[in-house]
Design an enzyme around this catalytic site. Sequence first.
Site, short mmCIF file in Angstrom:
data_model
loop_
_atom_site.label_atom_id
_atom_site.label_comp_id
_atom_site.label_asym_id
_atom_site.label_seq_id
_atom_site.Cartn_x
_atom_site.Cartn_y
_atom_site.Cartn_z
N HIS A 1 0.83 -1.20 0.00
CA HIS A 1 0.00 0.00 0.00
C HIS A 1 0.87 1.25 0.00
O HIS A 1 2.04 1.21 -0.33
CB HIS A 1 -0.95 -0.03 1.21
N ASP A 2 0.28 2.34 0.39
CA ASP A 2 0.71 3.72 0.18
C ASP A 2 2.21 3.92 -0.05
O ASP A 2 3.03 3.64 0.83
CB ASP A 2 0.33 4.55 1.41
#
Length: 524
Positions: free
Chosen positions: A303-304
């Site tokens: 993720h991010d």
Amino acid sequence: MELDAMYSHTRNRQRWAAGLLLAGSLAWAAVAAAGEDAAPAYQVSSIPAEPLLIEPPKLPDLSPYTAEAANARIVRKPTGSVVLKRMIGQNQLVEFTGGDERLREWVKRQGEMPQAVFIEGGYVTLTDLARSLPKKYFEETEPGIYIARLPIVVSQGATLHIGAETRDLRLSSERGAFLINDGKLFIMDTRLTAWSEKENQQDWFKKKGKFRPFLNAWGGTETYIVNSVVSSLGYTASKSYGVSISQYSPAMHPTMQRDHPSGWLIDSMFDDMWYGFYCYEAYDVVLKGNTYRNNLVYGIDPHDRSRRLIIAENTAYGTREKHGIIVSREVNDSWIFNNRSYENTLSGIVVDRSSVNNVVANNEVYRNGSDGITIYESGDNLLWGNRAFNNARHGIRVRNSANVGLYENLAVANGLLGIYGHVKDLNGTPRDLILDPFDMNLSLTVVGGRLIGNESGAISVVSPQSVKLYGVEMLMPTQPSGIGIFGALAKEQSRIIDLLVRQKRAVLVLPLDKLAQLQVSDKQ
């Protein structure tokens, strides 16, 4: 191989239709802009094929990522120390003790002011832990089997090595045990298991939100999981998803000032996890040769703002809620190749939320409940040589994504289309448009590959800014009712077939308004 047998059957079934190559299976859709009565007009033209031809992507060499190489990274001197500390006020644990609710969890489970085991100053094994701690906190219950009844924190500058002499490290669910890496962690040739002492068994998932032990590695750390089995970790709370490699939160980062975390997870099994794998702002993580089986939300979920990830030669199947493999929110410059992702509730592989400059190559995705491969709001990605078959929806789906290259992909017997490209207005949805912006901009280059026997047709593209096609083989769908040529492009069917099939030329499809803009620009 299942695909080879199915492909042979499909070829036999399709021979009668060979003369109808493309004519009945090219499904284009051009959707009217909001408030307009007519669909936008498109022009089909021939373009030189040579600029569309590119070399196969150069994939990372996997040979450096071995058990021997991981073992060589273990520094066994000096010997570290083992100490007990209160959980409150420890930077590594702020995420898990902040707020009354999370602190109450450990008070309830420990029955006293919450404590954690800290490994400091050097190299420590589970034998050292058992020798240093009271049995009520850490115990060898059978030869090589240990139960941890407190959280364990590997401090900066320390190393915890869980090796082949350990048959299983069991983290007690009832006592609220979990494992935090703030230094170096090696889990090699062993097992790590969430354990119910009450039931004397692995703490299998029963209820969403119920605490289960987890592993989280913070910024600046190295985590190695090699030839091991990791089972039943993770629940819904932040950074507690299962196996996580995460930078410190924005609130803690100014204090900690750590580099991006990294790690290798190779040749291991992850099963019954909330997330099989999660990372946040991690760089250069390698996931190679693992199996992600029957996990709850995702198999693999970087993720991010994670970068330069290698996700290769993994198998992800049986994910119960969502996708086998997903990268989401600015996961860039990464490689997803030679994986198998099948029988997941939604898609096999997803690239999502402004994740760009990634290569998705030579993967096999099949029998998934949604698409084989899904690209959402993520331009400038290359899909090369993937095989998508028997997925419930589309073989490959691309939404709101510009400059996506689809090269030499095979899509066979999917429930809807072989390739589906479209735009969608995400205003008015729960999406945070500041965090996850989008543009209704779609452009595809489709070169080579085969689209065979997909139920609704070979390819449909809705409201593109441009589409380039060259050398794509398309055969009839299994149901004649699935044949369709829609909107403004219907009248161009004959020209597309003539250029693409008879003349073996490349085809460019442009909206007339964009074509007019290009012509004006050329004159200036």
